[in-house]
Design an enzyme around this catalytic site. Sequence first.
Site, PDB file in Angstrom:
ATOM      1  N   HIS A   1      24.112  33.316  77.017  1.00  0.00           N
ATOM      2  CA  HIS A   1      23.788  33.547  75.605  1.00  0.00           C
ATOM      3  C   HIS A   1      23.364  35.016  75.493  1.00  0.00           C
ATOM      4  O   HIS A   1      22.826  35.583  76.459  1.00  0.00           O
ATOM      5  CB  HIS A   1      22.623  32.620  75.250  1.00  0.00           C
ATOM      6  CG  HIS A   1      22.241  32.568  73.808  1.00  0.00           C
ATOM      7  ND1 HIS A   1      21.475  33.532  73.218  1.00  0.00           N
ATOM      8  CD2 HIS A   1      22.484  31.652  72.841  1.00  0.00           C
ATOM      9  CE1 HIS A   1      21.257  33.213  71.954  1.00  0.00           C
ATOM     10  NE2 HIS A   1      21.870  32.071  71.692  1.00  0.00           N
TER      11      HIS A   1
ATOM     12  N   ASP B   1      17.195  30.747  82.046  1.00  0.00           N
ATOM     13  CA  ASP B   1      17.222  30.492  80.609  1.00  0.00           C
ATOM     14  C   ASP B   1      17.413  28.981  80.453  1.00  0.00           C
ATOM     15  O   ASP B   1      18.512  28.457  80.596  1.00  0.00           O
ATOM     16  CB  ASP B   1      18.382  31.273  79.980  1.00  0.00           C
ATOM     17  CG  ASP B   1      18.618  30.878  78.534  1.00  0.00           C
ATOM     18  OD1 ASP B   1      17.996  29.907  78.067  1.00  0.00           O
ATOM     19  OD2 ASP B   1      19.445  31.528  77.872  1.00  0.00           O
TER      20      ASP B   1
ATOM     21  N   GLN C   1      18.869  25.264  76.994  1.00  0.00           N
ATOM     22  CA  GLN C   1      19.682  24.053  76.873  1.00  0.00           C
ATOM     23  C   GLN C   1      19.464  23.106  78.056  1.00  0.00           C
ATOM     24  O   GLN C   1      20.141  22.076  78.149  1.00  0.00           O
ATOM     25  CB  GLN C   1      21.184  24.410  76.809  1.00  0.00           C
ATOM     26  CG  GLN C   1      21.565  25.369  75.708  1.00  0.00           C
ATOM     27  CD  GLN C   1      21.530  24.723  74.325  1.00  0.00           C
ATOM     28  OE1 GLN C   1      21.450  23.491  74.186  1.00  0.00           O
ATOM     29  NE2 GLN C   1      21.581  25.540  73.292  1.00  0.00           N
TER      30      GLN C   1
ATOM     31  N   LYS D   1      14.557  23.403  70.209  1.00  0.00           N
ATOM     32  CA  LYS D   1      15.669  22.625  70.786  1.00  0.00           C
ATOM     33  C   LYS D   1      15.173  21.332  71.431  1.00  0.00           C
ATOM     34  O   LYS D   1      15.967  20.483  71.790  1.00  0.00           O
ATOM     35  CB  LYS D   1      16.418  23.459  71.821  1.00  0.00           C
ATOM     36  CG  LYS D   1      16.926  24.782  71.267  1.00  0.00           C
ATOM     37  CD  LYS D   1      18.276  25.140  71.772  1.00  0.00           C
ATOM     38  CE  LYS D   1      18.563  26.606  71.618  1.00  0.00           C
ATOM     39  NZ  LYS D   1      19.256  26.922  70.368  1.00  0.00           N
TER      40      LYS D   1
ATOM     41  N   CYS E   1      26.730  33.049  69.930  1.00  0.00           N
ATOM     42  CA  CYS E   1      25.935  34.086  70.608  1.00  0.00           C
ATOM     43  C   CYS E   1      26.368  34.230  72.061  1.00  0.00           C
ATOM     44  O   CYS E   1      25.516  34.400  72.959  1.00  0.00           O
ATOM     45  CB  CYS E   1      24.428  33.782  70.545  1.00  0.00           C
ATOM     46  SG  CYS E   1      23.808  33.792  68.876  1.00  0.00           S
TER      47      CYS E   1
HETATM   48  N1  PLP Z   1      19.689  30.721  75.471  1.00  0.00           N
HETATM   49  C1  PLP Z   1      20.519  29.711  75.184  1.00  0.00           C
HETATM   50  C2  PLP Z   1      21.383  29.137  76.272  1.00  0.00           C
HETATM   51  C3  PLP Z   1      20.557  29.186  73.894  1.00  0.00           C
HETATM   52  O1  PLP Z   1      21.371  28.174  73.605  1.00  0.00           O
HETATM   53  C4  PLP Z   1      19.716  29.750  72.908  1.00  0.00           C
HETATM   54  C5  PLP Z   1      19.760  29.254  71.503  1.00  0.00           C
HETATM   55  O2  PLP Z   1      20.783  28.930  70.991  1.00  0.00           O
HETATM   56  C6  PLP Z   1      18.872  30.804  73.251  1.00  0.00           C
HETATM   57  C7  PLP Z   1      18.888  31.261  74.540  1.00  0.00           C
HETATM   58  C8  PLP Z   1      17.936  31.428  72.244  1.00  0.00           C
HETATM   59  O3  PLP Z   1      16.850  30.599  72.093  1.00  0.00           O
HETATM   60  P1  PLP Z   1      15.675  30.853  71.025  1.00  0.00           P
HETATM   61  O4  PLP Z   1      16.245  30.501  69.713  1.00  0.00           O
HETATM   62  O5  PLP Z   1      14.609  29.891  71.484  1.00  0.00           O
HETATM   63  O6  PLP Z   1      15.239  32.253  71.147  1.00  0.00           O
END
Ligand code: PLP
Length: 407
Positions: free
Chosen positions: A124, A201, A204, A227, A365
Amino acid sequence: MMPFDIDAIRDDFPILKEEVRGKRLVYLDSAGSSQKPTQVIESLKRVYETEYSNVHRGLHYMSEQTSARYEEARSKVAKFLNAEFDQEIIFTKGTTESINLVASSFGRKNLGPDDEILITWAEHHSNIIPWQLLRDQIGCEIKVVPVDDDGAISLESFKKLISKKTKIVAFCHVSNVLGTVLPVKEVAEIAHQNGAVVVIDGAQGVVHMPVDVQDLGADFYAFGGHKVYGPSGIGVLYGKRDLLNQMPPYQGGGGMINTVSFSETTWADLPDKFEAGTPPIAQAIGLGEAIDYMENIGLSKIAKYELDLLNYATQRLSGIDGLNFIGTAPGKVSVLSFTMDCAHPHDIATIVDQDGVAVRAGHHCAQPLMERFDIPSAARASFGLYNTREDVDVLARSLEKVNEIFK
Ligand code: PLP
């Protein structure tokens, strides 16, 4: 153990009773943001109605109450991730801020121009750009682990790129586009053998499976409340205590100091050192409720239910003419991205929306990943613990309509 009672679970989410364009809401965008159970919604209301004040600042009753609830939430998160210490949990405003914190604080202190950061093609933007900002400041190099055609990211590919120059290995637990689950534990072992730290990260990941940061070998693990059926505006950074202790503050302000004078300021202990200013108080408490909610159902039970649903959806959607899945790696979870020969993903999302079906369409993203699969964008159906086979059937019928309209 209680059975997984899907009807009772759906009843817990008031929004699922809403109609969209005169149709039942079929919410298939939980990877974007999940819906919230009454338990979480009520907890926010309760905080503001009966328990609210700023935290750690007042000696009065309300501040003590709120501070206690806020710290209880931290303990819940620590237990949820199996962190060794509560202080290893830093509240942020989301996954994005958590990763930026590591890049700015750990990265600037520990990396130099000859060092390398390893990420993957499946990241992402939140796990790409903070490292690019760091690279632009210190002149280090970013290397990228490739993704196979089916969306798998192999340990072998990591092995080829990790070396003694690697200082940070940062990658997603689960890809938000492919649903691929990455081999975190195995990669962490190799990273550590080479002296690198591991940043996961988990945006998900943590929502679809039990996570034990100590067992995984994560030095840092980031996720966001929105999430995991919790509020937006709250996120978590887990970091190993020794690492966090050595890191400089990420932001300066109230609450993160020990003493302040114009000549010298000293920092508070963990976790306050990284929580400058008034934190998202009610949101943190709401996140604690969301964790309680998931744990009461059982993380493993949720994972099993979602896997069954994913298998059903995969089989149901493979019957649709001209539909191509993006990401079919073995062991994947809960996310189905696809394109259709006859229609642009934005058209797909707009047409199924007429049937009350919420799917995501765009680059998610993850523009480098779109480039890797040679597509400008994709449609994505993602599942949460409240989705049903009936939801999948409504989506499938609606996708048949897309074919009828465009063919
Ligand atoms: N990393 C991944 C894999 C995501 O799916 C997302 C959100 O879609 C993010 C980071 C960003 O997360 P946040 O909205 O908590 O900043």
